[in-house]
Design an enzyme around this catalytic site. Structure first.
Site, PDB file in Angstrom:
ATOM      1  N   CYS B  43      -1.677  -8.490  -2.692  1.00  0.00           N
ATOM      2  CA  CYS B  43      -0.197  -8.823  -2.416  1.00  0.00           C
ATOM      3  C   CYS B  43       0.698  -7.672  -2.519  1.00  0.00           C
ATOM      4  O   CYS B  43       1.791  -7.488  -1.776  1.00  0.00           O
ATOM      5  CB  CYS B  43       0.297 -10.026  -2.866  1.00  0.00           C
ATOM      6  SG  CYS B  43      -0.665 -11.445  -3.235  1.00  0.00           S
ATOM      7  N   ASP B  45       2.061  -7.492  -5.501  1.00  0.00           N
ATOM      8  CA  ASP B  45       2.997  -7.905  -6.440  1.00  0.00           C
ATOM      9  C   ASP B  45       2.784  -7.152  -7.775  1.00  0.00           C
ATOM     10  O   ASP B  45       1.822  -6.721  -8.113  1.00  0.00           O
ATOM     11  CB  ASP B  45       2.846  -9.213  -6.569  1.00  0.00           C
ATOM     12  CG  ASP B  45       3.362 -10.005  -5.225  1.00  0.00           C
ATOM     13  OD1 ASP B  45       3.897  -9.181  -4.256  1.00  0.00           O
ATOM     14  OD2 ASP B  45       3.205 -11.312  -5.170  1.00  0.00           O
ATOM     15  N   CYS B  70       6.731 -11.991  -3.897  1.00  0.00           N
ATOM     16  CA  CYS B  70       7.304 -13.132  -2.766  1.00  0.00           C
ATOM     17  C   CYS B  70       8.199 -14.257  -3.647  1.00  0.00           C
ATOM     18  O   CYS B  70       8.185 -14.058  -4.931  1.00  0.00           O
ATOM     19  CB  CYS B  70       6.082 -13.735  -2.131  1.00  0.00           C
ATOM     20  SG  CYS B  70       5.021 -14.918  -3.169  1.00  0.00           S
ATOM     21  N   CYS B 113       0.062 -17.382  -7.085  1.00  0.00           N
ATOM     22  CA  CYS B 113       1.162 -16.615  -7.776  1.00  0.00           C
ATOM     23  C   CYS B 113       1.588 -17.442  -9.157  1.00  0.00           C
ATOM     24  O   CYS B 113       1.803 -16.879  -9.802  1.00  0.00           O
ATOM     25  CB  CYS B 113       2.735 -17.204  -7.011  1.00  0.00           C
ATOM     26  SG  CYS B 113       2.611 -16.552  -5.196  1.00  0.00           S
TER      27      CYS B 113
END
Lengths: 216, 149
Positions: B43, B45, B70, B113
């Protein structure tokens, strides 16, 4: 029929294959005439622009203008609106969606790199993977904090310059890695590019005092 | 806004995303601070989670985080900071991502996540423990070294 369009039309049959594949799967009939027919690769859809296919035979780099022109021609030929036969219409819709996806994937260097790796069985899209490159993590965090602390639009300019250079360097290294068929290096570089592209998106979406939330 | 508050109460995910708790940084060189820095390359992240540990009780006295990712990643780390405050290191190390996912009602596609948040606290604890186990590599270390010999 226009002569230049004939090979294209023949070629556009490829686009009906994903729908065929889906249909043969759902009907699960054992008497399927073409049981092993695979949907075409995105590269096969664009034989004029990408005659050598994916790397290492073809190059990673491509001409986006040529790709766009070929895409528009294909799109005209296979657009569901130009197909009158209702039985073909649904297949055409699936084919058209597949073509759009192929085009946007090949056009973006990041998505293209991820796609090429996927074709080779290298997974860079598994969300449970962890980044073990401590240096890269620190650099990403520092870049992110710089954007966060920026007060004005003009303050972003040097950050953008630095990040554009990172993207350029990543693309050069990707080109080399794919040319040498060094999939390990290609994977590592694709991960880096993922981070730089996210940073570019954050720079583009920057608003004073507003935290950047990524959409993916 | 009254409406907003109602929504935040009904959906803890939105609440933590709209009002993330404990955003910030601590001095990572501080021997009482453990820093966990993790990234999900798929992602793009990054999540930084820092804990301050009370040496006498071995509990987490303060937590800060910074997540660039996100909304679900931000909410997961925000909720985690509230969860681990006051916990012993042992208990904090046993937190499972499913606890976070359940509290925030994360959809299946966003479960990863919460896993990133779980990895972040584990990494912060590990960093703290590796720091407190070895003498500081500065003047203090030399002093301690000369005292023990």
């Amino acid at each position: 029929m226009n002569r230049t369009f004939r090979p294209l039309l023949q070629h556009s049959r490829l686009l009906l294959r994903p729908a065929l594949a889906i249909r043969s799967l759902s009907s699960s009939s054992s008497s399927s005439s073409s049981p092993t027919k695979q949907p075409p690769t995105y590269y096969q859809l664009f034989p004029t622009t990408l005659p050598y296919g994916p790397p290492p035979r073809g190059s990673f780099d491509l001409d986006p203008r040529a790709l766009r022109q070929e895409f528009f021609k294909l799109q005209q030929l296979t657009h569901p609106d130009v197909i009158s036969d209702p039985s073909l219409k649904r297949r055409a819709e699936a084919g058209s969606a597949y073509l759009n996806h192929a085009y946007s994937t090949l056009l973006s260097p990041l998505l293209r790199a991820q796609y090429i790796l996927r074709l080779r069985g290298v997974d860079v899209e598994d969300e449970t993977m962890r980044l073990d490159d401590e240096g890269l993590l620190m650099e990403v965090l520092a870049a992110r904090e710089e954007i966060e602390e920026t007060e004005t639009e003009t303050g972003l300019v040097p950050l953008r310059t630095v990040n554009d250079a990172r993207i350029g360097e990543s693309l050069r290294r990707l080109e080399r890695a794919f040319a040498e068929d060094d999939l390990g290096m290609a994977k590592a570089e694709t991960v880096k590019l993922r981070y730089w592209v996210n940073i570019r998106e954050s720079l583009d979406a920057w608003e004073k005092g507003k935290p950047v939330v990524l959409v993916h | 806004m009254d409406n907003g508050t109602d929504i935040n109460i009904a959906f803890p995910l939105l609440d933590h995303y709209n009002n993330p708790r404990n955003v910030g940084s601590m001095d990572k060189k501080d021997l009482d601070v453990g820093t966990g820095l993790v990234g999900a390359p798929a992602c793009g992240d990054v999540m930084k989670l820092q804990i301050r540990v009370d040496r006498d009780t071995n509990t987490i006295s303060d937590v800060k985080f910074k997540t660039f990712g996100c909304g679900s990643a931000i909410a997961s780390s925000s909720y985690l900071t509230e969860l681990v405050r006051g916990m012993t290191l042992e208990d904090a190390g046993r937190i499972k991502n499913t606890e976070i996912a359940k509290e925030l009602c994360l959809p299946p596609v966003k479960l990863h996540c919460s896993m990133l948040a779980e990895d972040a606290i584990k990494s912060a604890i590990k960093d703290y423990q590796s720091k407190s186990n070895r003498p500081a590599p500065t003047l203090g270390a030399n002093l301690m070294g000369s005292l023990s010999t």
